[in-house]
Scaffold this motif. Sequence first.
Motif, mmCIF file in Angstrom:
data_model
loop_
_atom_site.group_PDB
_atom_site.id
_atom_site.type_symbol
_atom_site.label_atom_id
_atom_site.label_comp_id
_atom_site.label_asym_id
_atom_site.label_seq_id
_atom_site.Cartn_x
_atom_site.Cartn_y
_atom_site.Cartn_z
ATOM 1 N N LEU A 1 0.842 -1.270 0.004
ATOM 2 C CA LEU A 1 0.084 -0.062 0.025
ATOM 3 C C LEU A 1 0.878 1.259 0.023
ATOM 4 C CD1 LEU A 1 -3.005 0.967 0.534
ATOM 5 C CD2 LEU A 1 -2.488 1.101 2.780
ATOM 6 N N PRO A 2 0.651 2.166 -1.007
ATOM 7 C CA PRO A 2 1.464 3.353 -0.953
ATOM 8 C C PRO A 2 1.266 4.251 0.267
ATOM 9 C CG PRO A 2 0.330 3.224 -3.120
ATOM 10 C CD PRO A 2 -0.101 2.100 -2.109
ATOM 11 N N ILE A 3 2.422 4.850 0.823
ATOM 12 C CA ILE A 3 2.545 5.444 1.865
ATOM 13 C C ILE A 3 2.279 6.902 1.570
ATOM 14 C CG2 ILE A 3 3.786 6.420 4.142
ATOM 15 C CD1 ILE A 3 5.416 3.816 3.765
ATOM 16 N N THR A 4 1.209 7.744 1.993
ATOM 17 C CA THR A 4 1.023 9.141 1.484
ATOM 18 C C THR A 4 1.004 9.815 2.737
ATOM 19 O OG1 THR A 4 -1.242 8.821 1.594
ATOM 20 C CG2 THR A 4 -0.332 8.738 -0.625
ATOM 21 N N SER A 5 0.848 9.397 3.780
ATOM 22 C CA SER A 5 0.716 10.107 5.183
ATOM 23 C C SER A 5 1.447 9.691 6.289
ATOM 24 C CB SER A 5 -0.717 10.528 5.411
ATOM 25 O OG SER A 5 -0.810 11.049 6.893
ATOM 26 N N PRO A 6 1.984 10.508 7.193
ATOM 27 C CA PRO A 6 2.678 9.601 8.539
ATOM 28 C C PRO A 6 1.625 8.991 8.979
ATOM 29 C CG PRO A 6 2.887 12.053 8.517
ATOM 30 C CD PRO A 6 2.211 11.680 7.173
ATOM 31 N N ARG A 7 0.473 9.247 8.944
ATOM 32 C CA ARG A 7 -0.553 8.617 9.959
ATOM 33 C C ARG A 7 -0.701 7.169 9.653
ATOM 34 N NH1 ARG A 7 -5.028 13.518 8.635
ATOM 35 N NH2 ARG A 7 -3.778 15.194 10.016
ATOM 36 N N GLN A 8 -0.348 6.812 8.429
ATOM 37 C CA GLN A 8 -0.498 5.533 8.132
ATOM 38 C C GLN A 8 0.329 4.659 9.136
ATOM 39 O OE1 GLN A 8 -0.453 6.573 3.488
ATOM 40 N NE2 GLN A 8 -0.644 4.326 3.897
ATOM 41 N N LEU A 9 1.700 5.246 9.521
ATOM 42 C CA LEU A 9 2.572 4.505 10.146
ATOM 43 C C LEU A 9 2.357 4.731 11.731
ATOM 44 C CD1 LEU A 9 5.459 5.172 8.081
ATOM 45 C CD2 LEU A 9 4.518 3.131 8.331
ATOM 46 N N GLU A 10 1.564 5.753 11.988
ATOM 47 C CA GLU A 10 1.405 6.214 13.555
ATOM 48 C C GLU A 10 0.058 5.649 14.106
ATOM 49 O OE1 GLU A 10 4.201 10.103 13.377
ATOM 50 O OE2 GLU A 10 1.921 10.216 13.235
ATOM 51 N N GLN A 11 -0.832 5.481 13.151
ATOM 52 C CA GLN A 11 -2.380 5.153 13.595
ATOM 53 C C GLN A 11 -2.210 3.750 14.479
ATOM 54 O OE1 GLN A 11 -4.274 4.840 10.123
ATOM 55 N NE2 GLN A 11 -5.232 7.046 10.193
ATOM 56 N N THR A 12 -1.714 2.867 14.276
ATOM 57 C CA THR A 12 -1.778 1.543 14.660
ATOM 58 C C THR A 12 -0.618 1.394 15.829
ATOM 59 O OG1 THR A 12 -0.378 0.826 12.884
ATOM 60 C CG2 THR A 12 -2.831 0.560 12.865
ATOM 61 N N ARG A 13 -0.855 1.167 17.089
ATOM 62 C CA ARG A 13 -0.078 0.836 18.107
ATOM 63 C C ARG A 13 0.595 -0.323 17.519
ATOM 64 N NH1 ARG A 13 2.653 4.274 19.706
ATOM 65 N NH2 ARG A 13 3.351 3.102 21.560
ATOM 66 N N ARG A 14 1.720 -0.722 18.193
ATOM 67 C CA ARG A 14 2.216 -2.092 17.961
ATOM 68 C C ARG A 14 1.122 -3.222 18.711
ATOM 69 N NH1 ARG A 14 5.809 -5.662 16.553
ATOM 70 N NH2 ARG A 14 6.428 -7.161 18.108
ATOM 71 N N SER A 15 0.772 -3.890 17.965
ATOM 72 C CA SER A 15 0.308 -5.162 18.526
ATOM 73 C C SER A 15 1.287 -6.077 18.998
ATOM 74 C CB SER A 15 -0.747 -5.807 17.547
ATOM 75 O OG SER A 15 -0.070 -6.249 16.443
ATOM 76 N N PRO A 16 0.845 -6.882 19.984
ATOM 77 C CA PRO A 16 2.079 -8.128 20.487
ATOM 78 C C PRO A 16 2.290 -8.733 19.542
ATOM 79 C CG PRO A 16 -0.061 -8.309 21.555
ATOM 80 C CD PRO A 16 -0.553 -7.240 20.838
ATOM 81 N N PRO A 17 3.571 -8.928 19.366
ATOM 82 C CA PRO A 17 4.066 -9.958 18.139
ATOM 83 C C PRO A 17 3.566 -11.264 17.999
ATOM 84 C CG PRO A 17 5.888 -9.854 20.059
ATOM 85 C CD PRO A 17 4.680 -8.878 20.233
ATOM 86 N N ARG A 18 3.116 -11.652 16.822
ATOM 87 C CA ARG A 18 2.358 -12.815 16.519
ATOM 88 C C ARG A 18 3.245 -13.878 17.184
ATOM 89 N NH1 ARG A 18 1.201 -13.988 10.627
ATOM 90 N NH2 ARG A 18 3.449 -14.941 10.905
ATOM 91 N N SER A 19 2.694 -14.911 17.835
ATOM 92 C CA SER A 19 3.550 -15.790 18.595
ATOM 93 C C SER A 19 3.946 -16.855 17.294
ATOM 94 C CB SER A 19 2.595 -16.705 19.473
ATOM 95 O OG SER A 19 1.270 -17.323 18.669
ATOM 96 N N ARG A 20 5.068 -17.008 17.226
ATOM 97 C CA ARG A 20 5.682 -17.762 16.192
ATOM 98 C C ARG A 20 5.102 -19.187 16.350
ATOM 99 N NH1 ARG A 20 11.775 -15.443 16.977
ATOM 100 N NH2 ARG A 20 11.318 -13.286 16.012
ATOM 101 N N PRO A 21 4.780 -19.812 15.294
ATOM 102 C CA PRO A 21 4.183 -21.075 15.437
ATOM 103 C C PRO A 21 5.171 -22.082 16.064
ATOM 104 C CG PRO A 21 5.013 -20.582 13.182
ATOM 105 C CD PRO A 21 4.989 -19.264 14.073
#
Lengths: 257, 513
Positions: free
Chosen positions: B403-423
Motif C-alpha cells: 500500500l503506498p504511503i502518503t501520510s505519516p498517519r499510516q505508520l502512526e495510527q496503529t500501535r504495535r500489537s503484540p508480536p504474533r506468536s511464532r508457530p
Amino acid sequence: MSVAALETLLERRFHAATVHAKAAPPRGGWSTGITDVDRALGPIGVPHGRITELFGETSSGRTTIAYALLAACTARGDIGAYVDPDNALFAPAAGSAGIDLKRLIVVRPSEASSLRRAADALVRSGACAVTVLDGCSAEVLQPHHYARLAAQAEKNGTSLVVLSRGGCQSLASFASLRVHLRGLTPLWQAGSDGGVRLHGYRIALDVAKSKFGAPGKSASFDVHFPEVAGSWWVPACADAPAAITGSATDACRESSA
Amino acid sequence: MHAVNPAPDVAPRIAALVIPDFLIEVSLRAHPSLVGRPVAVADGLSRREIIAANRAAQGVALGMTPKQARAACPGLVVIARDEQRERAAMAELLDALESCSPAVEAIRPGTCCFDIRALPGGETRALGAAVALASALGLRASAAVADDKFSAHCAALTGGGCSVVAPGGSAAFLAPLPVSLLPLAPGDAERFELLGLRVLGQIAALPAAPLAARFGERARAYTVFARGEDREPLRPRRMATVYEERFAFDTSVDRLEPLFFATRGCIAGVAERLAAAAQTTDRVDLVLVLDATNSLTPSPSVVDIRVDLAQPTASGAIMFELARVALEAREQLGLVEAIIVRSAPCGEPPPQLGLFDGSAGSRHTALAAAIARLNAALATGEVVTLTSHPERSRVPERMQSCLPITSPRQLEQTRRSPPRSRPAPSTRTRTTAPPLREREVVWAPALRLLDPPRPMRAPAAQTERAGPFRLSEGWWEQPVERDYYQMTDRSGALVLAFFDVREGGWYVHGVFD
C-alpha cells in the motif's frame, strides 16, 4: 603530510563529513536478540548513528541479521525502513521474524538515482531508527554519498545497515561495524522414508571491524524451520505432518481444496 | 460561506430540483437488478423501520418494521440505508448542476436549489437541462422555478416535470397548497388542523404577530413562507479556491538553477496567500510549460509535477524544498519557458505547534518530512508498506500486498500489537531433530523472494533436496501447480525452488539468507 593537513583535505573532499576518530562514542546500540551474536558484537551491539556493514555472499545470513535488527526497532515502537531495489522483502518471512510491518517503510527504487535519494531522505530526516540498504545499494553509492550518509546518520542517530558482498572499500572505510557472514550451512535430516528434509540452517559470522568493541570475535546460531514448507507460515496447513517427503503432499492440497 | 445576494434591481429567480424518491433511487442505482420490483429502504439502529418505499411496494407504509412490510407486500426487497452512497449521489448531482450554474445549494438529500437568472435559453429550457442532468445520473427528478426557494420547492414537489411560477406570482401559487408543505415543528400540524387552517393561503392571510403569540416565533417564518416572501439567499457550496502563481522566462531555460529561482518566488507567493487566508495545503502542483518550438524531438508541451506534502502546511520553505527534490528527480526536463505553481487549500486547520508534546511532535514532523521527500523523489508506488496475507493464498507472491504511503498517519495510527506468536515447532520436529549442543535457535528463516521466479537448470539427480511440497491453487482463474523444493543450487546458495507442473521447467523462487 601532517595529520592536520590530512583532516583538512578530508573535510574539503567529503564536505565537512565527520571524522569518526574524534567523534564521541554512540549513546547505545541495537541488540539482535540472538545472544551469541550480541556477545560477539560487543558491549553496545549495532551502534546507533553509525554505518554497519553486513557482508557476505548470497545466502550467507545477512538478511536474517537485518530482520532481527528491524524487529528490535519496531518492537520498541520506532519506525524502520528497508530500501529494497530487488523487491526481495517477503512480508510473511519478515512478519515471522518479528518485524511490525505497519511500522516499516519499504522503498523500492527502480533507478540508481532514486536509490541514492531515498537513502538520503531516510537518513537525513531522522525519522527511522534503523534503515537497511539492500540489494545493489552498496555498489550504487559513491564515497561522497557514504560520507554524507555517515554524517547525517551520526547527527540524527539513525543506524544505517548496508548489506553488501564486501568489495566496497569506501563502505568498509566509513562503516563503524563490519560483520562478515561466512556462510549458511543447511541442516539436513534423514526422513523415515529414506528421503531428507531441511531442518534449518546454521549461520556463522565474524566481526571484521568494530570501532566500539573488539573485532575478531565469531559467533554462530541456528535457524530452524517452524513449518512443513519451511519457508513461510501457512496457517491452513499448520496441522499437517511435520515432514513430507517424496510426493506425499496431498495433505496440503486437500486442505487447500 | 459565500452568500449570493441578488442585485436590488434584478428580481431573484431560483430553481429547485427535487428527487421525490431519492432514497429509493440511490438504492436502485446500487442494485440495478431490483428495478421494477417492490423495494423499501429501512433505517435505524435498535429498531429498524421503513423510511422509503417505491410505488410497486403496495401496502407498505412508512414506519413499519421490515418484517411487517414483508408481510404486507410479499416479494418486497428491504435494503439498508446507505448514507455514504447518498452523500456521493448528492455530490455528483451538485457537481453536475455546477456545470450549469455557479450558485448551487444543497437543501437536503434529494433537493437542491440553484440560481437560474444567468442561464441562457430561458427558464423552461434550463429546468429541462437540469432534469436531464439528474436523469443522466440515474435519478428521476422534477424541477420548478419561482421567486424564492420555498415556492420553487413546493412547485417542484407538486407540479412534477418542469414548472414555472411567474415572477410575483408565488403567493397566488402557494395559496391552495396544504400547510404540510411548511417545515412544521412537531405538533404544529395537529394544532393547525384543530384551528381549521389547512392551506397556505389561510396562514398567509393571518397577521404574523398573533400567530407568533400562539405558536412561537417560528410562526413568523411560516407566514413568510406562506406569503411567498422567503428572501433567504442561496448558500452555495464553498468553492475551492486555487492559488496560482506564474513565472515566464525571457528565454527558455534548460538548467535547474533558474528553474529553482522562479519556483521559489512562485511558491513564496502562494504560501503568502495561503497564510493570509489562514489556510494550509497538502499538495503543490508544478506545471512546466515547455518550449516545443526549439525542441529537437517531439515532446509534450506541458509537464505536470505533483508534490504531495504529507502534512498540511502553509510554509513556503517546506513547499519549495519538496518541489526542489521533485524537480531534481526529473532528468531531461527540456527547455522550459514558463512555470506555474498551483495549490488549493485542503480545508484542514494549520497544525498546532508541538511545543508541549515532548519529542512526539518532532518525530511526527521528521516522519512527515521523510515521506514527503521520498514521494517527491520517487515514482508513485515506490514507497509502500507491506502487509502479509498468509490466509489469502498459499502461493508466495500472492501472500503479500503493498500500500503506498502518503501520510505519516499510516505508520502512526496503529500501535504495535503484540508480536504474533511464532508457530511452535511440532512435537514431531522436536523429537526427530538431531541432538544439538547448547546453541541459540531462531524460528524464522529469512527468505528473499524472487518475483518473478528466475528460471534455473534442472538440478542434478544427486542434489540433496527436501520436497516436493505441492502447491495447487487458483484452478478457477490463475491456476498454479508447483512442486516446491529446498535445495542447494550450483553456487552453493540455499534456495527455495519449484518445478512448474503445468508448464514444466524449474524456477528459483527465493533464497534463504
